[in-house]
Enzyme design. Structure first.
Site, PDB file in Angstrom:
ATOM      1  N   SER A 145       0.861  -1.183   0.000  1.00 52.85           N
ATOM      2  CA  SER A 145       0.000   0.000   0.000  1.00 52.85           C
ATOM      3  C   SER A 145       0.892   1.225   0.000  1.00 52.85           C
ATOM      4  CB  SER A 145      -0.887   0.002   1.254  1.00 52.85           C
ATOM      5  OG  SER A 145      -1.498   1.266   1.469  1.00 52.85           O
ATOM      6  N   TYR A 158      -2.564  -0.987  10.206  1.00 52.46           N
ATOM      7  CA  TYR A 158      -2.587  -1.183   8.759  1.00 52.46           C
ATOM      8  C   TYR A 158      -1.208  -0.933   8.153  1.00 52.46           C
ATOM      9  CZ  TYR A 158      -4.240  -0.895   3.921  1.00 52.46           C
ATOM     10  OH  TYR A 158      -4.430  -1.106   2.572  1.00 52.46           O
TER      11      TYR A 158
END
Length: 273
Positions: A145, A158
């Site tokens: 990401s 995350y």
């Protein structure tokens, strides 16, 4: 320059294929004549992806799979090879989101996130590596990401999982150098998927905090998933080792290299606007 990877006639396994980037990757691969083994927990979404990816002479199989289930992952290669002669590409795309500060996020939720975002990638890579090694030209593609490049507050869990995917992918790439298996790590920026809306909410966060965070990150999700999927597949064809998806990912990647400690001070005021 290395010869482009030819995708026609090859077989790709894609996790998280029921929607978003996984679906877009499937459609882009199908256009190139690549056979597909689609996996997700959402069987209705898998059926929709299979229909969208349907093409002449492209073999498509659908598999319900929870990537956090170790036994299911261990058994998955046999399920795939029951319908396909081999595997040439593995796209570890399945992922979930979890907002909240470190103190708000419970240990259980932190472990739940890692079970999918990190351990799912590791276990699937281990499960399929013997099949990938049998291919004359294989690729392992792991979805990190933009938060595997920078780590904002409120995204500790995350970001930790996505930095872990990045480190795992880079180390494995070095170990596999000289073999027929290449490794690509992908850093998507703000792609218009449902990941923010479906993110798990920590019990320690107030309703107003949750709404504010979702509004903030939803504004960042602008790049169409179809564009992201095509960008990723083109990068795989070019054998790119790292793919930054979107102008925001490219900008943040540069910012993190130039200001590895102080980048957040430069970003914070803009995100509050």
């Amino acid at each position: 320059m290395a010869e482009r990877m030819r995708l026609q006639g090859r077989t790709a396994v894609i996790t998280g294929a029921a929607s978003g980037i996984g679906r877009a990757i499937a459609v882009s691969l199908s256009r190139r004549g690549c056979h597909l083994a689609l996996a997700d927990v959402n069987e209705a979404g898998l059926a929709e992806t299979a229909e969208l990816a349907r093409a002449p002479e492209v073999r498509i199989s659908r598999h319900r799979l929870d990537v956090s289930d170790k036994e299911a992952v261990d058994a998955f290669p046999a399920r795939v090879t029951a319908e396909h002669p081999g595997v040439d590409l593995l796209f570890n795309n399945a992922g979930v989101a979890l907002g909240g500060t470190f103190e708000q996020v419970s240990a259980e939720d932190f472990e739940w996130l890692f079970g999918i975002n990190f351990w799912g990638v590791v276990r699937l890579s281990r499960a399929f590596l013997p099949l990938l090694r049998k291919s004359d030209d294989a690729r392992l593609v792991n979805l990190s990401s933009v938060f595997g490049l920078v780590a904002p507050p409120g995204q500790v869990a995350y970001a930790a999982s996505k930095f872990a995917v990045r480190g795992f992918s880079e180390g494995l790439r070095h170990e596999l150098e000289g073999t027929t298996v290449g490794v690509t790590v992908v850093h998507p920026g703000g792609v218009a998927t449902s990941i923010a809306a479906s993110a798990r909410v920590p019990s320690g966060a107030t309703e107003e905090e949750v709404k504010r965070r979702r509004r903030s990150f939803q504004k960042m999700l602008r790049l169409p998933a179809e564009v992201a999927g095509e960008t990723i597949v083109k990068g795989v064809e070019k054998r790119e080792q790292r793919i930054l998806v979107g102008m925001d990912a490219q900008a943040l990647g540069l910012l993190a290299r130039l200001f590895p400690v102080s980048y957040w001070k430069l970003l914070a005021s803009r995100l509050r606007a």
